[in-house]
Design an enzyme around this catalytic site. Structure first.
Site, mmCIF file in Angstrom:
data_model
loop_
_atom_site.group_PDB
_atom_site.id
_atom_site.type_symbol
_atom_site.label_atom_id
_atom_site.label_comp_id
_atom_site.label_asym_id
_atom_site.label_seq_id
_atom_site.Cartn_x
_atom_site.Cartn_y
_atom_site.Cartn_z
ATOM 1 N N ASP A 308 21.120 -19.118 -26.745
ATOM 2 C CA ASP A 308 21.124 -19.670 -25.446
ATOM 3 C C ASP A 308 21.835 -18.610 -24.706
ATOM 4 O O ASP A 308 22.663 -17.339 -25.158
ATOM 5 C CB ASP A 308 22.131 -21.045 -25.591
ATOM 6 C CG ASP A 308 22.080 -21.451 -24.071
ATOM 7 O OD1 ASP A 308 21.286 -21.538 -23.294
ATOM 8 O OD2 ASP A 308 23.534 -21.680 -23.737
ATOM 9 N N ASP A 497 25.479 -23.523 -27.031
ATOM 10 C CA ASP A 497 26.368 -24.816 -26.993
ATOM 11 C C ASP A 497 25.635 -25.798 -25.860
ATOM 12 O O ASP A 497 24.474 -25.439 -25.526
ATOM 13 C CB ASP A 497 27.707 -23.756 -26.349
ATOM 14 C CG ASP A 497 27.571 -23.428 -24.809
ATOM 15 O OD1 ASP A 497 26.354 -23.173 -24.583
ATOM 16 O OD2 ASP A 497 28.481 -23.001 -24.149
ATOM 17 N N ASP A 501 21.478 -27.595 -25.926
ATOM 18 C CA ASP A 501 21.132 -27.009 -26.872
ATOM 19 C C ASP A 501 21.174 -27.545 -28.240
ATOM 20 O O ASP A 501 20.620 -27.225 -29.273
ATOM 21 C CB ASP A 501 22.354 -25.945 -27.107
ATOM 22 C CG ASP A 501 22.310 -24.826 -26.243
ATOM 23 O OD1 ASP A 501 21.130 -24.199 -25.546
ATOM 24 O OD2 ASP A 501 23.274 -24.458 -25.622
#
Length: 627
Positions: A308, A497, A501
């Site tokens: 991410d 995080d 996610d």
């Protein structure tokens, strides 16, 4: 701790039998000690056989068969203390693995805790009435109060709104919306109440889809098969065949006992659990909680790493990165902007004020401050009228056309009706990101991927800085899950995080959550939780996994090689049973000591730690990676 031990009665019983047997042995009652220990070992064998039958019916087999055979063999030849050690290792290894997994899960909370449960529905009289979120229907008009979660997907009915959508897209910068814009459930409203027209029921809204994706991804994972199962059955059958063959060829039944006494199962029963526990303990010391020993194996084999962006590759907080002034120096522009922004409730205002204070500039007071929600703020500073806000707002105040900086968010400033410049805000790349990518490649990762809800230009800018191979932008959570499912080569590890996610972490072969700041849902779905705010620990986790697997296989290989050599010697009559029993313990000890090497980094790991620490020190990050 007492309650935890009570959950493992076999461990407690084994320790109690060891104590009783030891007292009897030391007091001269060796026969009684043998009967006590042997009887207990028989009970354990019966229990193991029952479990083994259940496993065979389920299509699983391996180390349980080897353990049962080893216990029976050691009791038969009089090595009852060795049988007790096997019992303890078998039950204690499972308890230690369960304890490690429980330690990780206790600190996590569920995704449902953050889900909206009520909505403020406008009734026929126009008054807001609290109703369960499940009762909201398409077309209902809802009120979302300041800093509340948008309960269902809808359309903005107010003139404007500023929402935090980081839990959905991962983008840390607040998003401004105008009337008619679509809003996603799970977004957090800004400082003013807004009205939203529902376009979906709760069950069909974005937040609920995230929850369902997590459940689906978790259910799709296959159970982990222990490392020792791969070689336990062939080793056991080979040992029995050799023992029976030696008996038949020599005609001496003692050959059977002499072979079986050195046919130690400890390289298989003990080596893998000890190595895995050593690796997990070492990871925990570095702030990396690995939830199961199987995760270490998947980390060691990982070939693709996906990330991410916001809060993972970047810090997750907007910062003033550049100051562009026109007609005045940059320090004065920053000071004037901070003077009025300190009175603003806009999420970007704090970044401006923080930058001024970090640079050592006193932030003056402002008079007649007026904020226009979702647009900007104006005030008087030292007799000058200062306007700070969006490009559209400042253009309306000055008649000028502010520039549109690429890859950043611009906070524009006008002074006394004249355009004065802008402050560029961006979510900065973590200092350790580039070094982490390099370390992952040295660990065997072939492909790196960024998965983000950001626009293409912002994502490309960050990827180029980080040294990432593949960029996937403008993604919703379900898009990220599909990207992970189709990624090659496998296995695939995912680092992230935030609530958004959680589904993709659960879908990956190994999900790694930055749990220091990330949402609980991400940690709940992950296989590994990094408890410190340091991306470099993701690379360290891969190195630890590779080291652990290498040590486990080496310990098993050493133990089996020594055992096979001793069995062949015993089959020829060259190794008496008593000497074989002592040598068996030496093999066990050598196997355990080698497996314990997983607790420490190898020389190549220490060299990697020194190299990465130097890179991180130069980048201003935490160099504590050689533990």
């Amino acid at each position: 701790m007492r309650l935890r031990l009570l959950a493992y009665p076999v461990v407690l019983a084994t320790l109690a039998v060891a104590l009783v047997g030891g007292v009897l042995e030391l007091s001269g009652h060796g026969t009684a000690a043998r009967w006590v220990v042997s009887a207990f070992a028989a009970v354990v064998v019966v229990r193991q056989v029952r479990g083994m039958v259940a496993d065979l019916r389920a299509g699983s087999y391996g180390v349980d068969l080897l353990a049962a055979t080893a216990i029976v063999a050691t009791v038969a030849v009089g090595e009852y203390w060795a049988a007790l050690v096997v019992c303890l290792m078998l039950s204690g290894g499972e308890a230690l693995e369960d304890y490690a997994a429980g330690r990780a899960r206790r600190e996590l909370t569920g995704l449902l805790e953050n889900a909206p449960r009520t909505a403020h529905l406008r009734d026929g009289a126009g008054q807001p009435v609290d109703v369960p979120v499940e009762r909201v229907a398409v077309g209902d008009l809802l009120v979302v109060r300041p800093f509340e979660v948008v309960p269902v997907d809808g359309v903005l009915e107010s003139d404007g709104a500023t929402l935090d959508e980081s839990s959905l897209t991962g983008e840390s910068l607040p998003v401004e919306h105008a009337r008619g814009d679509g809003l996603l459930s799970g977004s957090v409203n800004g400082g003013d109440a807004i009205e939203v027209r529902a376009t979906a029921a709760a069950a069909q809204s974005q937040y609920q889809r995230i929850i369902e994706l997590v459940r689906e991804a978790q259910d799709s994972k296959a159970p982990f098969v222990r490392l020792a199962d791969r070689v336990a059955v062939p080793f056991t059958l080979g040992a029995l065949a050799l023992a029976v063959g030696a008996w038949l060829v020599s005609g001496d039944p003692t050959r059977l006992a002499e072979v079986l006494v050195v046919a130690t199962p400890c390289p298989l029963i003990i080596a893998a659990p000890v190595a895995f526990m050593g690796g997990m303990s070492r990871a925990a010391r570095a702030g990396i909680i690995v939830k199961s020993s199987g995760t270490l194996e998947r980390l060691a084999r990982a070939r693709t790493a996906a990330f991410d962006k916001t809060g993972t590759l970047t810090y997750g907080q907007p910062r003033v990165t550049q100051i562009h002034a026109e007609g005045m120096d940059t320090d004065r522009l920053l000071r004037l902007a901070a003077a009025v922004e300190q009175y603003s409730s806009h999420p970007l205002a704090d970044a401006v004020v923080d930058r001024a204070r970090q640079d050592g500039h006193p932030v003056p007071a402002a008079d007649d401050v007026e904020e226009v929600p979702a647009h900007g703020v104006r005030g008087t500073v030292d007799g000058q009228v200062v306007v700070v806000g969006s490009a559209r707002y400042v253009a309306r105040e000055t008649g000028a056309t502010p520039p549109r900086p690429a890859g950043v968010t611009g906070v524009h400033v006008a002074v006394d009706g004249h355009y004065a410049g802008y402050l560029a805000l961006a979510d900065e790349l973590r200092a350790e990101t580039r070094a982490t990518m390099a370390s992952l490649r040295r660990a065997g990762i072939r492909t790196t991927i960024m998965l983000t809800g950001d626009g293409e230009h912002v994502a490309r800018h960050i990827a180029d800085q980080a040294g990432i191979d593949d960029v996937r932008a403008d993604l919703l959570p379900q898009d990220k899950v599909e990207a992970i499912r189709t990624a090659r080569p496998r296995p695939v590890m995912m680092v992230g995080d935030g609530v958004n996610d959680a589904p993709v972490l659960a879908a990956a072969d190994v999900g790694i959550a930055m749990g220091a700041r990330g949402a609980s849902a991400a940690s709940e779905s992950a296989d590994v939780v990094i408890t410190v705010d340091d991306l470099a620990r993701a690379a360290q986790a891969v190195h630890i996994g590779r080291r652990t697997m290498r040590v486990a296989w080496q310990a098993i290989g050493i133990g089996i090689t020594l055992s096979v050599g001793l069995m062949v010697l015993a089959a020829t009559g060259g190794l008496p049973a008593l000497a074989g029993a002592w040598l068996q313990e030496a093999v066990d000890l050598a196997t355990i000591l080698w497996a314990l090497l997983a607790v420490r980094p190898s020389r190549s790991e220490r060299a990697e730690g020194v190299r990465m620490a130097a890179e991180l020190t130069g980048a201003g990050a935490d160099p504590a990676l050689t533990r």
